[in-house]
Design an enzyme around this catalytic site. Structure first.
Site, PDB file in Angstrom:
ATOM      1  N   SER A  42     -30.233  21.665 -25.711  1.00 39.71           N
ATOM      2  CA  SER A  42     -29.103  21.139 -24.925  1.00 39.71           C
ATOM      3  C   SER A  42     -27.827  21.157 -25.761  1.00 39.71           C
ATOM      4  CB  SER A  42     -29.417  19.709 -24.448  1.00 39.71           C
ATOM      5  OG  SER A  42     -29.885  18.958 -25.543  1.00 39.71           O
ATOM      6  N   SER A  44     -27.804  22.979 -29.024  1.00 41.82           N
ATOM      7  CA  SER A  44     -27.946  23.875 -30.188  1.00 41.82           C
ATOM      8  C   SER A  44     -28.462  25.234 -29.721  1.00 41.82           C
ATOM      9  CB  SER A  44     -28.943  23.293 -31.196  1.00 41.82           C
ATOM     10  OG  SER A  44     -30.240  23.244 -30.611  1.00 41.82           O
ATOM     11  N   LYS A  61     -29.881  27.455 -36.980  1.00 44.18           N
ATOM     12  CA  LYS A  61     -29.658  26.546 -35.850  1.00 44.18           C
ATOM     13  C   LYS A  61     -28.175  26.204 -35.857  1.00 44.18           C
ATOM     14  CE  LYS A  61     -31.819  22.549 -33.673  1.00 44.18           C
ATOM     15  NZ  LYS A  61     -33.009  21.653 -33.773  1.00 44.18           N
ATOM     16  N   ALA A 114     -39.727  32.095 -38.600  1.00 45.51           N
ATOM     17  CA  ALA A 114     -41.152  32.335 -38.290  1.00 45.51           C
ATOM     18  C   ALA A 114     -41.167  33.529 -37.338  1.00 45.51           C
ATOM     19  CB  ALA A 114     -41.773  31.107 -37.643  1.00 45.51           C
ATOM     20  N   GLU A 118     -44.206  31.623 -31.125  1.00 47.47           N
ATOM     21  CA  GLU A 118     -44.841  30.342 -30.792  1.00 47.47           C
ATOM     22  C   GLU A 118     -46.342  30.479 -30.569  1.00 47.47           C
ATOM     23  OE1 GLU A 118     -41.132  29.152 -27.826  1.00 47.47           O
ATOM     24  OE2 GLU A 118     -43.196  29.146 -27.129  1.00 47.47           O
ATOM     25  N   ASP A 157     -42.716  15.070 -30.956  1.00 48.63           N
ATOM     26  CA  ASP A 157     -42.768  16.043 -29.858  1.00 48.63           C
ATOM     27  C   ASP A 157     -43.625  17.242 -30.247  1.00 48.63           C
ATOM     28  OD1 ASP A 157     -40.353  17.969 -27.875  1.00 48.63           O
ATOM     29  OD2 ASP A 157     -42.308  17.088 -27.346  1.00 48.63           O
ATOM     30  N   LYS A 159     -46.181  20.020 -29.905  1.00 49.88           N
ATOM     31  CA  LYS A 159     -46.722  20.771 -28.769  1.00 49.88           C
ATOM     32  C   LYS A 159     -46.779  22.230 -29.193  1.00 49.88           C
ATOM     33  CE  LYS A 159     -42.026  20.945 -26.846  1.00 49.88           C
ATOM     34  NZ  LYS A 159     -41.163  20.655 -25.683  1.00 49.88           N
ATOM     35  N   GLU A 161     -45.380  24.799 -28.244  1.00 52.30           N
ATOM     36  CA  GLU A 161     -44.078  25.490 -28.333  1.00 52.30           C
ATOM     37  C   GLU A 161     -43.404  25.242 -29.688  1.00 52.30           C
ATOM     38  OE1 GLU A 161     -45.130  23.656 -25.946  1.00 52.30           O
ATOM     39  OE2 GLU A 161     -44.584  24.370 -23.950  1.00 52.30           O
ATOM     40  N   ASN A 162     -43.763  24.112 -30.313  1.00 53.37           N
ATOM     41  CA  ASN A 162     -43.148  23.795 -31.614  1.00 53.37           C
ATOM     42  C   ASN A 162     -44.038  24.162 -32.785  1.00 53.37           C
ATOM     43  OD1 ASN A 162     -40.787  22.842 -30.529  1.00 53.37           O
ATOM     44  ND2 ASN A 162     -41.498  20.735 -30.367  1.00 53.37           N
ATOM     45  N   ASP A 175     -38.751  22.183 -35.080  1.00 56.32           N
ATOM     46  CA  ASP A 175     -37.954  21.352 -34.182  1.00 56.32           C
ATOM     47  C   ASP A 175     -38.143  19.860 -34.440  1.00 56.32           C
ATOM     48  OD1 ASP A 175     -37.013  21.455 -30.667  1.00 56.32           O
ATOM     49  OD2 ASP A 175     -36.243  20.357 -32.414  1.00 56.32           O
ATOM     50  N   THR A 195     -42.744  15.473 -24.631  1.00 58.07           N
ATOM     51  CA  THR A 195     -42.944  16.383 -23.492  1.00 58.07           C
ATOM     52  C   THR A 195     -44.151  15.908 -22.691  1.00 58.07           C
ATOM     53  OG1 THR A 195     -42.060  18.191 -24.825  1.00 58.07           O
ATOM     54  CG2 THR A 195     -43.371  18.819 -22.886  1.00 58.07           C
TER      55      THR A 195
END
Ligand SMILES: NC(=O)c1nn(CC2CCNCC2)c2c1CCc1cnc(N=C3C=CCC=C3)nc1-2
Length: 310
Positions: A42, A44, A61, A114, A118, A157, A159, A161-162, A175, A195
């Site tokens: 939101s 970055s 970032k 990386a 993911e 957080d 998950k 995705e991270n 993240d 999440t």
């Protein structure tokens, strides 16, 4: 987020002082060749970038200052930097912050790249991971989480995705925008993050997170890596949360018995009763000694190649 040109705007402005621990050079965006966008938040944008002098690739970032100020998120951005600085370069399973610098419009965090993306993409593409793979990655995640928790940092957080994959397909947790440093023996923190499918019940019921909340998320991640689906998934976010609060989940047929026991010791409503919840840096890890990890050599975990993904 302000969309950035391929090359940041070059103005004859002196770059601000960078945090470049390895030299007295003052970094600026002009020192990098920016490539593809890796992710957008939101406030970055994360872009692939090559440090021109060394040719080394990083993930940068970029946080838009005006947006941070307008949304009163400047302290959040600085908190993320403090978490990354506190974690340092001490663990192979955590994305490392190399340098920070800023210009008139943005803050820049120069982070490990990386390149293999993911874990989520792997699970989605393959449906689920082989048991050997799930075990290997879970061991790496446990190792990284224990390092993080020993530094009194909670992610909040976690998950798939991270969970990124480095050039050797090893885990890199990323993240830390929702990360929190627990001060002076603080056990819990209040603030709503996370999440839906991975949120611990105490966060839903008491807006409370602790190290043990990361262990709940770990249980959800291990379930998903092996089952190829969420442990908790309702037709809406509200119904997902209801399932979490009532611990309404079930293992698919054929789910490995040791993995089932491991997940069951983490998906426990009482945060204090989760396996590894009361661990201290000097006490032995109950997580590592679980039978699910019987075949893991913790001493060579980060030099062993991963098993085949499928
Ligand atoms: N928010 C971040 O700090 C961050 N976000 N990304 C990309 C996100 C993409 C969506 N899922 C979460 C991560 C990164 C970082 C840190 C640093 C970082 C380092 N390498 C990559 N690499 C990627 C390679 C391919 C696809 C996505 C990411 N990405 C990042």
């Amino acid at each position: 987020v302000v969309s950035r040109p391929a090359q940041p705007r070059s103005k004859s402005r002196k770059p601000s002082r960078s945090q470049n621990p390895s030299a007295n050079t003052r970094l600026s965006a002009q020192d990098f060749q920016f490539g593809e966008t890796l992710g957008e938040g939101s406030y970055s944008t994360v872009m692939r970038a090559r440090y021109t002098r060394s040719g080394q690739e990083y993930a940068i970032k970029i946080l838009d200052k005006n947006h941070l100020i307008r949304k009163e998120k400047m302290l959040v951005a600085l908190a993320e930097k403090n978490v990354l600085v506190k974690l340092g370069a001490g663990h192979p399973g955590i994305i490392h912050l190399h340098w920070t610098f800023q210009d008139e419009w943005s803050l820049f965090f120069v982070l490990d790249l990386a390149p293999n993306g993911e874990m989520q993409s792997r699970i989605s593409r393959l449906g689920s991971l082989s048991l050997a793979c799930a075990r290997y990655y879970t061991a790496q995640i446990v190792d990284a989480i224990e390092y993080m928790h020993d530094k009194d940092v909670i992610h909040r957080d976690l998950k798939p995705e991270n969970l990124l994959l480095d050039s050797e397909f090893r885990i890199k947790i990323t993240d830390f925008g929702t990360g929190k440093i627990l001060e002076n023996g603080q056990e819990r923190a209040n603030s709503f993050v996370g999440t839906a499918q991975y949120i611990a019940p105490e966060l839903l019921e008491r807006n409370e997170t602790s190290k043990s909340s990361d262990l709940w998320s770990l249980g959800c991640i291990v379930f998903q890596m092996i089952a190829g689906r969420f442990a908790f998934q309702g037709l809406s976010e509200y119904l997902t949360w209801q399932k979490i609060k009532s611990l309404e989940y079930s293992f698919p047929e054929g789910f490995d018995e040791d993995a089932k026991d491991f997940v069951s010791t983490l998906l426990v409503r009482d945060p204090q009763q989760r396996l590894g919840a009361s661990r201290t840096p000097s006490s032995p890890s109950l997580l590592r000694s679980h039978p699910f990890f019987a075949s893991i050599n913790w001493n060579t975990l980060w030099t062993d190649p991963p098993p085949p993904l499928d």
